[in-house]
Design a protein around this motif. Structure first.
Motif, PDB file in Angstrom:
ATOM      1  N   PRO A 132     -28.739 102.767  -6.601  1.00  0.00           N
ATOM      2  CA  PRO A 132     -27.388 103.355  -6.563  1.00  0.00           C
ATOM      3  C   PRO A 132     -27.192 104.316  -7.709  1.00  0.00           C
ATOM      4  CG  PRO A 132     -27.307 101.083  -7.313  1.00  0.00           C
ATOM      5  CD  PRO A 132     -28.711 101.321  -6.855  1.00  0.00           C
ATOM      6  N   PRO A 133     -26.427 105.381  -7.503  1.00  0.00           N
ATOM      7  CA  PRO A 133     -26.219 106.358  -8.568  1.00  0.00           C
ATOM      8  C   PRO A 133     -25.355 105.799  -9.685  1.00  0.00           C
ATOM      9  CG  PRO A 133     -24.810 106.854  -6.702  1.00  0.00           C
ATOM     10  CD  PRO A 133     -25.704 105.707  -6.280  1.00  0.00           C
ATOM     11  N   VAL A 134     -25.459 106.425 -10.859  1.00  0.00           N
ATOM     12  CA  VAL A 134     -24.613 106.045 -11.987  1.00  0.00           C
ATOM     13  C   VAL A 134     -23.184 106.434 -11.669  1.00  0.00           C
ATOM     14  CG1 VAL A 134     -24.185 106.382 -14.436  1.00  0.00           C
ATOM     15  CG2 VAL A 134     -26.525 106.360 -13.570  1.00  0.00           C
ATOM     16  N   PRO A 135     -22.218 105.556 -11.854  1.00  0.00           N
ATOM     17  CA  PRO A 135     -20.828 105.890 -11.502  1.00  0.00           C
ATOM     18  C   PRO A 135     -20.346 107.094 -12.287  1.00  0.00           C
ATOM     19  CG  PRO A 135     -21.045 103.561 -12.053  1.00  0.00           C
ATOM     20  CD  PRO A 135     -22.341 104.202 -12.386  1.00  0.00           C
ATOM     21  N   ASP A 136     -19.626 107.963 -11.582  1.00  0.00           N
ATOM     22  CA  ASP A 136     -19.059 109.139 -12.237  1.00  0.00           C
ATOM     23  C   ASP A 136     -17.837 108.796 -13.074  1.00  0.00           C
ATOM     24  OD1 ASP A 136     -20.968 110.592 -10.984  1.00  0.00           O
ATOM     25  OD2 ASP A 136     -19.717 111.088  -9.257  1.00  0.00           O
ATOM     26  N   ILE A 137     -17.320 107.572 -12.969  1.00  0.00           N
ATOM     27  CA  ILE A 137     -16.098 107.205 -13.691  1.00  0.00           C
ATOM     28  C   ILE A 137     -16.409 106.859 -15.139  1.00  0.00           C
ATOM     29  CG2 ILE A 137     -14.062 105.685 -13.573  1.00  0.00           C
ATOM     30  CD1 ILE A 137     -14.724 105.178 -10.689  1.00  0.00           C
ATOM     31  N   ALA A 138     -17.704 106.759 -15.476  1.00  0.00           N
ATOM     32  CA  ALA A 138     -18.072 106.341 -16.822  1.00  0.00           C
ATOM     33  C   ALA A 138     -17.456 107.208 -17.908  1.00  0.00           C
ATOM     34  CB  ALA A 138     -19.594 106.316 -16.964  1.00  0.00           C
ATOM     35  N   PRO A 139     -17.441 108.561 -17.767  1.00  0.00           N
ATOM     36  CA  PRO A 139     -16.791 109.344 -18.822  1.00  0.00           C
ATOM     37  C   PRO A 139     -15.317 109.046 -18.949  1.00  0.00           C
ATOM     38  CG  PRO A 139     -18.208 110.716 -17.484  1.00  0.00           C
ATOM     39  CD  PRO A 139     -18.111 109.395 -16.806  1.00  0.00           C
ATOM     40  N   ASP A 140     -14.644 108.760 -17.857  1.00  0.00           N
ATOM     41  CA  ASP A 140     -13.217 108.467 -17.928  1.00  0.00           C
ATOM     42  C   ASP A 140     -12.960 107.118 -18.580  1.00  0.00           C
ATOM     43  OD1 ASP A 140     -12.743 109.905 -14.652  1.00  0.00           O
ATOM     44  OD2 ASP A 140     -12.824 110.837 -16.644  1.00  0.00           O
ATOM     45  N   THR A 141     -13.914 106.218 -18.494  1.00  0.00           N
ATOM     46  CA  THR A 141     -13.702 104.893 -19.054  1.00  0.00           C
ATOM     47  C   THR A 141     -14.108 104.822 -20.518  1.00  0.00           C
ATOM     48  OG1 THR A 141     -15.883 104.245 -18.263  1.00  0.00           O
ATOM     49  CG2 THR A 141     -14.019 103.764 -16.831  1.00  0.00           C
ATOM     50  N   ASP A 142     -14.618 105.936 -21.071  1.00  0.00           N
ATOM     51  CA  ASP A 142     -14.986 105.916 -22.477  1.00  0.00           C
ATOM     52  C   ASP A 142     -13.805 105.596 -23.381  1.00  0.00           C
ATOM     53  OD1 ASP A 142     -17.544 108.503 -22.306  1.00  0.00           O
ATOM     54  OD2 ASP A 142     -17.606 106.326 -22.007  1.00  0.00           O
TER      55      ASP A 142
END
Length: 430
Positions: free
Chosen positions: A221-231
C-alpha cells in the motif's frame, strides 16, 4: 469433454511419479515438461479468448433480441392505431357520400343562402371546424402510415442483424468447442506421469511468480498522503518528550555557552526568566489553535470521503462474499451461474449480487470500468490477465484472488500471480 480433463487431472494426482533414474535425464525431462506446460497454457488461453468472444456476441445478440421485440411491439401498436384511423376515414367518406356530414354540398348551400349574417358566420365556423377535424384525421392517417413503414424497415434491419449475430455466435461456439477438443486430445495423449509433472511445474511457476510480485512491492500500500498534514499533530507528543528532555533545550542553549563558567551561571538566571516567559508563551499555542479551525473543514471533507469509500468497500465485500460461496463449482464456458461459471460470468454475477451491473466479458470490464493501481487493490476489485484481457478474477485480499480458472477446473482461491497480470479495475467509485 470437461469431465475427461477433470478425470485425467484427478487420476494423475493420485499416482506418484517415479524418481528419475539418472541426473543426466533430468534436464531433458524438465525441458519437455516446460514445453508441454507452455503448449497447454497457450491452448487454454486461446480457448478462453474464443470463449470471451462468444460471450460478447451472446451479449450483443441478447440486446438485439430485446430491440427486435420492442420494435415488433411498437409496430403492432402502430398498426392497431392505423386500423382505427382507416375506420374513421372510411366512416367519414360514407357520411360525405350520403350527405350526412357538415361538409356536404347541402350544408354548404344552406350556409350561403341563410338570410341572417350571424347565421352565415356561425355556419362558416362550423364548416371550418369540421374541415379542421377532417384534415387532422387525414394527417394522422398519413403520419401513421409513414411511422408504420419506418418501423417495418427498422424491424427488418433488426431481425437481419439478429440473424447475423446468431450465425456469428454459432461459428464462435464451434471455434470454442474445436479448441477445447484439441486440449482434450492433448491431455489424452499425455501419460499420468507427464500430467503430474506438468501440475508440479505449474505450481512451482506460480509460486515463483507470486514471490517475485510480492518482493517487488507492487502490492504494498502507498504511504498515506495525510502524513504531512498530521505533522503538527505529531508535535503534540513532542512536548511529552520535551518534558522528559527539558534539559535538551537547556543543553542546546548551554551547548553554545559552555566556553565559560560565568555563562553557566547566567543560564540558571535566565531559566527563571524563561519560566515566567512560559506563561506568555502559552498564548503562542493560541495561534496554533487558530490554525486548527481551518483544518476542521478539511476534517469534514475527509469525513465525507470515507462514507463514499465505505459504501464502495461494502459493495466490494458483498461481491467477494458471493464469489467465495461459489468455490468448488465447475468452470463451464459461457456459463454465468448458478451451478457453473466461466471467468467473467463469475465476476459479473458477483457484482450483480452486490447491486452493480457490469459488462459481461473480461475485455469490456477492462475497457469500461475505472482502472486502479495494484498497490491500491481492495477486496472485490477485478484483476485482469493477459495482454488481450481474456481472463478476470476477483481480488480477495492478501495477494489472493477468486477465479473460475479454465475448462476442467473449478472456482477456487488462487495467488494473484497465477497468470500474467494486465491490470485491475474497480466497478465502484471511491
Amino acid at each position: 469433454m470437461r469431465s475427461v480433463c477433470a478425470v485425467a487431472l484427478t487420476a494423475a494426482a493420485a499416482v506418484a511419479a517415479p524418481a528419475p533414474s539418472a541426473p543426466a535425464a533430468a534436464a531433458p525431462a524438465e525441458q519437455s515438461v516446460a514445453e508441454l506446460l507452455t503448449q497447454l497454457k497457450t491452448a487454454y488461453r486461446k480457448a478462453e479468448e474464443a470463449t470471451e468472444a462468444y460471450n460478447a456476441t451472446e451479449e450483443k445478440l441478447r440486446k438485439q433480441r430485446t430491440k427486435t421485440r420492442a420494435l415488433a411491439a411498437a409496430l403492432a401498436r402502430t398498426r392497431s392505431r392505423l386500423a382505427l384511423s382507416h375506420d374513421d376515414v372510411g366512416r367519414l367518406a360514407r357520411e360525405q357520400y350520403q350527405g350526412h356530414t357538415q361538409l356536404s354540398s347541402y350544408f354548404f348551400l344552406m350556409a350561403l343562402l341563410s338570410p341572417s349574417p350571424d347565421q352565415v358566420t356561425e355556419q362558416t365556423r362550423v364548416l371550418g371546424r369540421a374541415a379542421d377535424r377532417q384534415a387532422l384525421l387525414m394527417e394522422r392517417l398519413a403520419r401513421g402510415e409513414v411511422h408504420a413503414a419506418r418501423l417495418v424497415q427498422q424491424a427488418r434491419a433488426s431481425m437481419k442483424k439478429q440473424l447475423s449475430l446468431a450465425t456469428k455466435r454459432k461459428k464462435q461456439r464451434d471455434k470454442v468447442e474445436k479448441r477445447l477438443t484439441a486440449i482434450e486430445v492433448k491431455l489424452a495423449s499425455l501419460s499420468r506421469r507427464q500430467i503430474r509433472a506438468i501440475q508440479k511445474r505449474e505450481r512451482q511457476d506460480t509460486e515463483k511468480a507470486q514471490r517475485e510480485l510480492l518482493d517487488s512491492g507492487a502490492l504494498d500500500p502507498p504511504v498515506p498522503d495525510i502524513a504531512p498534514d498530521t505533522d503538527p499533530d505529531d508535535v503534540a507528543p513532542d512536548p511529552q518528550t520535551d518534558d522528559a528532555d527539558t534539559g535538551a533545550d537547556a543543553n542546546s542553549d548551554t551547548g553554545s555557552d559552555t566556553g565559560s563558567g560565568t555563562d553557566a551561571k547566567e543560564t540558571p538566571k535566565e531559566t527563571p526568566k524563561e519560566t515566567p516567559k512560559e506563561t506568555p508563551s502559552e498564548p503562542t499555542p493560541e495561534p496554533e489553535a487558530s490554525e486548527t479551525p481551518p483544518r476542521r473543514p478539511k476534517e469534514t471533507v475527509h469525513r465525507r470521503t470515507p462514507r463514499r469509500a465505505s459504501a464502495s468497500k461494502a459493495a466490494g465485500q458483498r461481491a467477494l462474499r458471493y464469489a467465495l460461496k461459489q468455490i468448488g463449482k465447475p468452470y463451464v464456458w459461457g456459463a454465468e451461474g448458478p451451478r457453473s461459471f466461466d471467468c467473467s460470468g463469475l465476476t459479473s454475477q458477483a457484482w450483480a449480487h452486490a447491486g452493480r451491473r457490469i459488462p459481461r466479458t473480461s475485455q469490456e470490464q477492462w475497457r469500461r470500468l475505472p482502472r486502479v493501481k495494484l498497490n491500491r487493490l481492495r477486496p472485490g476489485d477485478l484483476v485482469v490477465y493477459f495482454k488481450r484481457a481474456s481472463h478476470v478474477a476477483i481480488y480477495a485480499g492478501n495477494g489472493m484472488v477468486v477465479q473460475a480458472p479454465r475448462p476442467g477446473g473449478r472456482v477456487k482461491l488462487s495467488p494473484i500471480a497465477s497468470n500474467p497480470l494486465r491490470g485491475a479495475v474497480r466497478p465502484t467509485k471511491g
